[in-house]
Scaffold this motif. Sequence first.
Motif, PDB file in Angstrom:
ATOM      1  N   GLU A 172      -7.187   3.730   3.758  1.00 20.93           N
ATOM      2  CA  GLU A 172      -7.153   2.325   3.365  1.00 20.93           C
ATOM      3  C   GLU A 172      -6.109   1.543   4.146  1.00 20.93           C
ATOM      4  O   GLU A 172      -6.273   0.336   4.409  1.00 20.93           O
ATOM      5  CB  GLU A 172      -6.869   2.226   1.863  1.00 20.93           C
ATOM      6  CG  GLU A 172      -7.043   0.828   1.291  1.00 20.93           C
ATOM      7  CD  GLU A 172      -6.920   0.797  -0.220  1.00 20.93           C
ATOM      8  OE1 GLU A 172      -6.990  -0.312  -0.798  1.00 20.93           O
ATOM      9  OE2 GLU A 172      -6.755   1.869  -0.840  1.00 20.93           O
ATOM     10  N   GLY A 220       0.805  -1.214   0.000  1.00 20.74           N
ATOM     11  CA  GLY A 220       0.000   0.000   0.000  1.00 20.74           C
ATOM     12  C   GLY A 220       0.836   1.261   0.000  1.00 20.74           C
ATOM     13  O   GLY A 220       0.536   2.224  -0.724  1.00 20.74           O
ATOM     14  N   GLN A 235      -1.685   3.855  -2.143  1.00 21.64           N
ATOM     15  CA  GLN A 235      -2.907   3.741  -1.339  1.00 21.64           C
ATOM     16  C   GLN A 235      -2.886   4.782  -0.227  1.00 21.64           C
ATOM     17  O   GLN A 235      -1.836   5.097   0.330  1.00 21.64           O
ATOM     18  CB  GLN A 235      -3.044   2.334  -0.771  1.00 21.64           C
ATOM     19  CG  GLN A 235      -3.274   1.279  -1.856  1.00 21.64           C
ATOM     20  CD  GLN A 235      -3.460  -0.126  -1.301  1.00 21.64           C
ATOM     21  OE1 GLN A 235      -3.270  -0.359  -0.119  1.00 21.64           O
ATOM     22  NE2 GLN A 235      -3.818  -1.056  -2.175  1.00 21.64           N
TER      23      GLN A 235
END
Length: 686
Positions: free
Chosen positions: A539, A530, A535
């Motif tokens: 999240e 991530g 991201q």
Amino acid sequence: MWDEAFPSFLIGLREGLEAGLVVSILIATLVRAEQKARLPQVWTGVAAAVALSLSFGAVLTFTAANLSGHAQEAFGGALSLIAVGFVTVMVFWMRRSARTLSAEIKEKVRASLAMGAGALVLTSFLAVAREGLETSLFLWTNVRTAGESTGPLIGAAVGLLLSAGLCWGLYRRALRMNLTRFFTITGIGLIVVAAGVLGYGLRDLQESGLVGGGSAYAFDLSGHLDASSWYATLVQGTLNLTVTMTVLQVVGYVAYLGVVMTLFVEGVRGGKPAPAAAEPASSQEKPASAQEQAAAGPVRSGRPRWVLPAAVVAVPVVVAGTVIAVSDGKQDSSATVAVSEQECGKGFTTPLPGQQVFQMHNTGDKVSEVYLVNPGTGAVYGEIEGLAPGTTRALTATIGSGDYAWRCVPTGGKAVTSSAVHVTGGAEVKAVEPVSEDDLQGPLTAYKDYVNQGLATLVTETRKLQADVHAGDLGTARADWLTAHLQYTSLGAAYGTFADLDGKINGRPDGLADKAQDKDFTGFLRLEYGLWHGQGAAELTPVADGLAQDVAKLAHDFPGQDFAPGDLPLRAHEILENTLQFELTGDTDQGSGTNLATAQANLAGTQELLTVLKPLLDERDPQVLTRVDAGMKRVGDLVAAAHGPEGWTPVDRLPADTRRQLDGATGQLLEDLAPIPALLEIRKAA
């Protein structure tokens, strides 16, 4: 790659030109005698010699591949010394005998014409086989020295092709060259290369344990010079000089170079000049005598032509057979010894010194372990585990002077020791001191303390990482992710006790249905994915929270988890096995490109483990840690070189040569670590 190719290029050019000149004289002699129809017989002999040379190289490779690590070192070291011997003889013989060979070859061909097709085939075969066998032996040694085959094989191929072109030009009168100068210059070059091969061979013999002084270093420049730099690689590839060399290597290198080079140069100055140019005749002309007298071939003046080719084949085969016999051989006349609570050692009589094979037959009704021991100290000379009732297995042991007895340990039964015998007249044989669970308790306690402290630090670091993500500071989170991840990966020897938490904390997405997008993908690698794939904090917050919770639970649970003492020696090898499989391939990279940082942490974890095991290892085989320490330093230096001011170099961006060196050094380190589990295995013989 050309630095690794140059020594093989030189040997290919030199040997190829020698063989090519001889073939050109054979052909020219047949053409002059108006026997062109017999030329296929020459090429048949040449093809057979090439096939023999390739087969010889395959035998060397196959033999080495089927030996243990130390036996491979002994085999390679012995063949390196043999290769040096043959190259030395070759350069001196060429300097001395070149002027008379052409006449001898022509006479051999004329005699073969009178005797028939077989004699001509044999003549051409012997003429080329010696050069081919020498080339195979030296090329095999160069491949082993370089640690890879591409460069040396390309170098040899280029050298052979160039020599073929030169021979064709000489034969067609399209080229003139001073063969005396050529063989002098290449002779000097080969002597320098052979000195390096000698040093490498001596190091192999030291690492095999056959020759001492493996820890007596003449110099160690690894702290000042980058072993992976272009200049260090160039010197190592062409001259076989490394940044770390033992006293024996340096003495052998300097002594060989000083003595052999002096004799060669003095011989060149004092010898009569050979013809300066070479001009072989074309198929329409008689061969020029100057070329014939300058050409160098495999015919030996004053001794049978088959002696050296036979020796080149026979000596390595004998060496290989000896090494295999020493490491794995079995004697047909082995004694059968009973294994059971009632008959332990029945059939055992005083053996002769040397390697012996005992056929251990379980005459009882329980699966048993059996050990050949020193009854006074309990030291183990050989062992078989899991010998089922009614079965027989061979146990090979080297017998020296001292006392010997059998110790039978049936499953669920009482250990029984046979009557002892005393052997005289043999050399001293080192046995393995048995290890008990109590012996490993001290190292285990020390290592568990190290893990507990590491987990406490990891809890703090993952909480900071969690706070970074909550605050949306993903730049800082990336830096803190690496710090925390390296802390976790330095605890490698404890992975087996972390149970399911290891998969949650550091699991890979392999096997998950949706790979990196799967909901069950968690922990450090999920957070890495991530952070390096754009991201957002929202999240990644649940991922960071889950990681912090799992690490806290692990720190809480670990002190009460079962850590078998016998697992500790196994981890010394397994940590770096995972490094080679997952980190040095880049398999676990989820975007950060920090696999080499993880490899460095794995090395640190392995070093910590070796530190707590050191007292036990030093009692049993001090040379193991000497080899391992040198290997750890080699791998550590290669890994550290990938870290620069801008961060870590991803594995897939490493130069191909550097990656090969790193893989090779790690593979060798694993070989050096391999004896540790066996040395520290918990034995019931204790």
